[in-house]
Design an enzyme around this catalytic site. Sequence first.
Site, PDB file in Angstrom:
ATOM      1  N   GLU A 185       0.804  -1.221   0.000  1.00 46.22           N
ATOM      2  CA  GLU A 185       0.000   0.000   0.000  1.00 46.22           C
ATOM      3  C   GLU A 185       0.846   1.284   0.000  1.00 46.22           C
ATOM      4  OE1 GLU A 185      -2.983  -0.362   3.069  1.00 46.22           O
ATOM      5  OE2 GLU A 185      -4.053  -1.906   1.929  1.00 46.22           O
ATOM      6  N   GLU A 224      -5.151  -8.486  -0.562  1.00 45.25           N
ATOM      7  CA  GLU A 224      -5.917  -8.339   0.676  1.00 45.25           C
ATOM      8  C   GLU A 224      -7.353  -8.005   0.300  1.00 45.25           C
ATOM      9  OE1 GLU A 224      -4.613  -5.418   3.475  1.00 45.25           O
ATOM     10  OE2 GLU A 224      -2.488  -5.950   3.286  1.00 45.25           O
TER      11      GLU A 224
END
Length: 505
Positions: free
Chosen positions: A159, A276
Amino acid sequence: MRNLVPGHPSGRLSDAWRFCVGTGRFELALRRDYQDSLALVQREIGFRHIRGHGLLSDGMGVHQPYEHAGARHVRHSFTYVDQVVDAYLELGIKPFVELGFMPSGLASGDQTVFWWRGNVTPPSSHREWADLVKATVTHLIGRYGLDEVRTWPIEVWNEPNLKDFWQDADEAAYHRLYEVTAHAIKDVDASLQVGGPAISPGSDEWMTRFADFVTERSVPVDFVSRHAYTSGPAQHVPFGVHQTLRPASELLEQFGLPRRQLAGGPLAGLPVHITEFNSSYRPDNPIHDTAFNAAYLAPVLAAGGELADSFSYWTFSDMFEEVGIPTALFHGGFGLLTHRQVKKPTYHLYAFMARMGDQLLTRGADHLVTRDATGRVTVLAWAPVDVTGGPPVDGHTVRLSVPMGDAVSAFMLRSSVSEEQGNAWTAWCEMGRPRSPHPRQLDILREAAEPVRSHRNLPMTGGFVELDLTLGRHEVTLVELTAVVDETPPWWDDSRILGLGEGIA
């Protein structure tokens, strides 16, 4: 209205849902409770890869700088890495390698994330970072073999589009890191899989700019990755949060976005890994513990494989410490399991999927029907959910005509979890929410967590079984149908089981 299930497969059911599962940081795998939980998950579900943060963070001790003879050196140590990967492989699961976070001895700053302080700054030396990457990959190949490690996707960072996870969310700095890392990996062996950018929802344009960057610079990329969540901003309470949710269909929208973004470009056709996903992105949201979560995610598991090559549930266990050590057994953790292996309803959604066949017969808004090579037919059905907070639907009915061949009858085994059944969280709440259940309470919770099962012999008409499934509140149910071959002896009479009837003197 009854849905007629076709007799012939319409294709193969994707198992993208079991390609990978998430985990808390890498070093947690050294703990007994973690390994016991993963062993249970592998026995009953059987994921193929596992991904988590912290492989290169200080807790694993890989990067160890030292001074000798007036010069700086680095020793690369894999003592803990070997123990973790050995344990994974013994349990039949392979790493999905995430390279991060930055070792403190190589970091350019002191910004960290999480309670356990993963460093999220760029390397102070890209050359030394490349050496670290090469040493890590070379060690893995030397220990486990090139043919094995070729099957482990290697993802660069986590991220980077969020300031919490990458200093200033500096896109150019991430591109530089990716370029150095990808070349370092390919210098070891060109067949190794490397990809990124592992972005979170909310900065979707990063994907197209990443594609432009690697294309213009001829940087290797073998897959692309992103994450998917549907929860709103956190409403904080002590030791927890509450969040709104968008419909689960938005998860599927996010799964499909990379292929839409890359269509027609040089990266079109690359594998897409959702590394995810979950309803909430918080590890302290009680939604994860509920039957709602299972029913909410059921249509995502049923259809997600049409949109992505994998989608990794975040995470398999509540052994997870990003916001600190949990203060209660049920605390809203991401896991399919709590600590001490209490199964949540979403665990059973995955266990139900693992018992389904690979031949897809049909799929609908509230059901999925498959067949396996033995002819066994499986039906997964789920009740609708309302993310606006309306009362749960009770009594939702799924009616199906299921083809079973030439048998006279079929044996039906039904397993269900709902608000009232197979729901340890409900039992824990009724128990008074004990933060540290004693052994007897843990036994009760494990028993309460098991699905409710029922069975029947169902007649067949014209080769079809008529199913009428009435679902409770937030229920997910699995029906397994097998053709009956009656081997009852011709002399047997169940009415005489108490010894009454013919033959009595």
